[in-house]
Design a protein around this motif. Structure first.
Motif, PDB file in Angstrom:
ATOM      1  N   UNK A  71       0.799  -0.962   0.074  1.00 22.38           N
ATOM      2  CA  UNK A  71      -0.259   0.049  -0.188  1.00 22.38           C
ATOM      3  C   UNK A  71       1.071   1.032  -0.116  1.00 22.38           C
ATOM      4  N   UNK A  72       2.026   0.565   0.668  1.00 31.36           N
ATOM      5  CA  UNK A  72       3.147   1.852   0.400  1.00 31.36           C
ATOM      6  C   UNK A  72       3.884   2.321  -0.857  1.00 31.36           C
ATOM      7  N   UNK A  73       3.849   1.304  -1.632  1.00 25.91           N
ATOM      8  CA  UNK A  73       4.922   0.828  -2.828  1.00 25.91           C
ATOM      9  C   UNK A  73       3.951   1.677  -4.458  1.00 25.91           C
ATOM     10  N   UNK A  74       5.120   1.852  -5.540  1.00 24.62           N
ATOM     11  CA  UNK A  74       4.399   1.615  -6.721  1.00 24.62           C
ATOM     12  C   UNK A  74       5.176   1.222  -7.698  1.00 24.62           C
ATOM     13  N   UNK A 185       5.221   8.982  -6.158  1.00 32.28           N
ATOM     14  CA  UNK A 185       5.242   9.101  -4.977  1.00 32.28           C
ATOM     15  C   UNK A 185       5.670   9.149  -4.307  1.00 32.28           C
ATOM     16  N   UNK A 186       6.491   9.502  -2.419  1.00 32.33           N
ATOM     17  CA  UNK A 186       8.190   9.727  -2.437  1.00 32.33           C
ATOM     18  C   UNK A 186       7.957   8.037  -2.050  1.00 32.33           C
ATOM     19  N   UNK A 187       9.826   8.233  -1.709  1.00 30.36           N
ATOM     20  CA  UNK A 187       9.861   6.558  -1.724  1.00 30.36           C
ATOM     21  C   UNK A 187      11.302   6.246  -2.410  1.00 30.36           C
ATOM     22  N   UNK A 188      11.990   4.989  -1.663  1.00 24.96           N
ATOM     23  CA  UNK A 188      13.259   4.880  -2.355  1.00 24.96           C
ATOM     24  C   UNK A 188      13.324   3.632  -3.556  1.00 24.96           C
ATOM     25  N   UNK A 201       7.950  -1.884 -23.776  1.00 23.37           N
ATOM     26  CA  UNK A 201       7.273  -1.884 -24.041  1.00 23.37           C
ATOM     27  C   UNK A 201       6.062  -1.650 -22.931  1.00 23.37           C
ATOM     28  N   UNK A 202       4.343  -1.429 -23.092  1.00 27.06           N
ATOM     29  CA  UNK A 202       3.684  -1.169 -22.031  1.00 27.06           C
ATOM     30  C   UNK A 202       3.483  -2.157 -21.079  1.00 27.06           C
ATOM     31  N   UNK A 203       3.646  -1.452 -19.503  1.00 28.07           N
ATOM     32  CA  UNK A 203       3.700  -2.820 -18.666  1.00 28.07           C
ATOM     33  C   UNK A 203       4.779  -2.812 -18.083  1.00 28.07           C
ATOM     34  N   UNK A 204       5.642  -3.006 -18.925  1.00 25.71           N
ATOM     35  CA  UNK A 204       7.417  -3.243 -18.717  1.00 25.71           C
ATOM     36  C   UNK A 204       7.806  -2.264 -17.416  1.00 25.71           C
ATOM     37  N   UNK A 205       7.819  -3.123 -15.932  1.00 27.22           N
ATOM     38  CA  UNK A 205       8.160  -2.091 -14.552  1.00 27.22           C
ATOM     39  C   UNK A 205       9.702  -1.511 -15.008  1.00 27.22           C
ATOM     40  N   UNK A 206      10.445  -0.516 -14.886  1.00 26.10           N
ATOM     41  CA  UNK A 206      10.873   0.186 -14.947  1.00 26.10           C
ATOM     42  C   UNK A 206      11.663   0.683 -13.759  1.00 26.10           C
ATOM     43  N   UNK A 207      10.723   0.729 -12.966  1.00 23.73           N
ATOM     44  CA  UNK A 207      11.026   0.904 -11.128  1.00 23.73           C
ATOM     45  C   UNK A 207      10.254   0.636 -10.653  1.00 23.73           C
ATOM     46  N   UNK A 208      10.696   0.625  -9.117  1.00 20.23           N
ATOM     47  CA  UNK A 208       9.835  -0.224  -8.301  1.00 20.23           C
ATOM     48  C   UNK A 208      10.003   1.625  -7.145  1.00 20.23           C
ATOM     49  N   UNK A 210       9.417   2.418  -3.572  1.00 19.29           N
ATOM     50  CA  UNK A 210       8.911   2.123  -2.070  1.00 19.29           C
ATOM     51  C   UNK A 210       9.149   2.898  -0.994  1.00 19.29           C
ATOM     52  N   UNK A 211       8.163   2.730  -0.105  1.00 13.68           N
ATOM     53  CA  UNK A 211       8.528   3.988   1.275  1.00 13.68           C
ATOM     54  C   UNK A 211       8.535   2.719   2.281  1.00 13.68           C
ATOM     55  N   UNK A 212       9.814   2.617   2.551  1.00 15.90           N
ATOM     56  CA  UNK A 212      10.256   1.676   3.929  1.00 15.90           C
ATOM     57  C   UNK A 212       9.997   2.253   5.697  1.00 15.90           C
ATOM     58  N   UNK A 213       9.545   3.245   5.542  1.00 19.45           N
ATOM     59  CA  UNK A 213       8.936   3.838   6.656  1.00 19.45           C
ATOM     60  C   UNK A 213       7.963   2.609   7.466  1.00 19.45           C
ATOM     61  N   UNK A 214       7.241   1.951   6.764  1.00 20.01           N
ATOM     62  CA  UNK A 214       6.375   1.075   6.627  1.00 20.01           C
ATOM     63  C   UNK A 214       6.785  -0.259   6.051  1.00 20.01           C
ATOM     64  N   UNK A 215       6.884  -1.848   6.602  1.00 18.40           N
ATOM     65  CA  UNK A 215       6.594  -2.821   5.928  1.00 18.40           C
ATOM     66  C   UNK A 215       5.872  -3.568   6.691  1.00 18.40           C
ATOM     67  N   UNK A 216       5.172  -4.619   5.383  1.00 20.36           N
ATOM     68  CA  UNK A 216       4.650  -5.627   6.330  1.00 20.36           C
ATOM     69  C   UNK A 216       5.660  -6.423   6.722  1.00 20.36           C
TER      70      UNK A 216
END
Length: 367
Positions: A71-74, A185-188, A201-208, A210-216
């Motif tokens: 919920x805190x990553x993109x 969003x802000x993060x690392x 191509x569309x859908x290819x993840x170039x960046x992830x 992550x807001x590491x201030x909260x983890x699961x």
């Protein structure tokens, strides 16, 4: 005469046994106590706690793994086929929302930009003439075409402000199809698996990002204890450091390969102590017992093969044998040997035991 001699001898034996028993009892009483002043107790780190009845919770330990808080990553992906022209951030960089991540170029974006500029020009012309000078159909079509072209470039990756700026431009060569991917969003920067010049191509993840201030923390077990959402749990890393988390979800679907059920725990990652991929343990407190007499585990020690505690009486610590029933978490339930209100040593117990052993050896006994 023989009978009288036998009786006299028996009396002597009984008297001698009684004397020996009394002497042994006196030795046990002396050897079973350690006298320490308040100052000596402080210097030795001996602390006491009053025994009382308390409700205890059983604790269950489960293996778990730290994972990204979804919920805190993109994940940042291109929406159209593009070529990577430039990289603006690297793995591990901290980014803010709206910051440039990479520049892409696309023929589709260039065509969509051209359509927007033409539609915007037509709409400006029709709007200046007014609805009285042009037909209602032309007015509606021009407005609709401008809105569709605006929505298209935004769907392809332009921001709203960039789209409006492009629509207001009269320079047909103002846009070449190069545009920026922005951080949602802000993060690392957690991953950036691509190279400059690559066709993506569309859908290819170039960046992830992550807001590491909260983890699961994901724990799994064949049978999970009865724990409700919102319950606090302890997360313990390999070095024994504890972090408090709270249960946010109990998975309803079993893992197909392990046939285990998952428990998701959210943890405020203070000091960046936990990292995705790290293995930890989760300690859960389950149903409470009724009031029971209990002492901390640290208070109980073995003396001559029996469980004892050191009870404080005036300035002396007496080794008192106890009967225990069960360990519950960090507590030991006492069946016999202590009463509510007794003061027992809960730290420095090894020091007291050492002094007791020295005293026993000094008096000629080995315990």
């Amino acid at each position: 005469m023989r009978s009288g001699s036998t009786t006299a001898a028996a009396l002597v034996v009984v008297a001698a046994w009684n004397c020996g028993a009394d002497a042994e009892a006196d030795d046990d009483h002396e050897e079973g106590a350690v006298a320490l002043s308040h100052e000596e107790r402080t210097a030795a780190g001996v602390e006491t706690e009053r025994v009382e009845r308390r409700s205890l919770r059983h604790r269950v330990v489960l293996p778990a793994e730290v994972v990204v808080n979804g919920y805190r990553s993109a994940r940042v992906t291109p929406k159209i086929t593009s070529v990577v022209e430039a990289r603006h951030v690297r793995l591990g960089d901290a980014v803010e929302a709206g910051q440039r991540l990479a520049s892409l170029s696309s023929v589709a974006m260039a065509e969509a930009a051209g359509e927007l500029m033409l539609a915007a020009y037509e709409w400006r012309l029709v709007r200046e003439l007014g609805s009285e000078a042009v037909s209602g159909r032309r007015y509606a079509e021009a407005q609709t075409a401008q809105r569709k072209a605006m929505a298209k470039v935004q769907a392809y990756g332009l921001t709203e402000s960039q789209a409006h700026s492009l629509a207001a431009s009269d320079d047909a060569s103002a846009f070449s199809g190069v545009f920026d991917m922005l951080a949602p969003r802000a993060g690392t920067v957690f991953s950036d698996d691509f190279v400059v010049g690559e066709l993506v191509e569309p859908g290819r993840v170039l960046f992830e990002i992550v807001d590491e201030s909260s983890v699961w923390v994901e724990a799994r077990a064949a049978e999970l204890p009865d724990v409700e959402a919102g319950a606090e749990v302890d997360v313990v890393d390999s070095e024994g450091r504890r972090t408090v988390g709270r249960v946010v979800q109990r998975h309803h679907r079993l893992d197909e390969s392990t046939r285990t059920q998952g428990l998701r725990i959210e943890v405020d990652n203070v000091g960046d102590a936990l990292h995705p991929g790290q293995f930890v343990e989760v300690e859960l407190a389950t149903g409470a017992t009724g009031p029971v007499l209990a002492v901390p585990k640290a208070a109980v020690t073995l003396i001559d093969g029996r469980e004892n505690v050191f009870r404080l009486e005036d300035e002396e610590f007496h080794a008192v044998p106890v009967a225990t029933r069960a360990d519950i978490g960090e507590w030991v339930v006492i069946e016999a040997g202590l009463e509510p209100g007794d003061d027992v040593a809960t730290s420095g117990v090894f020091h007291l035991k050492s002094l007791l052993l020295k005293s026993s050896l000094g008096s000629g006994h080995a315990h």
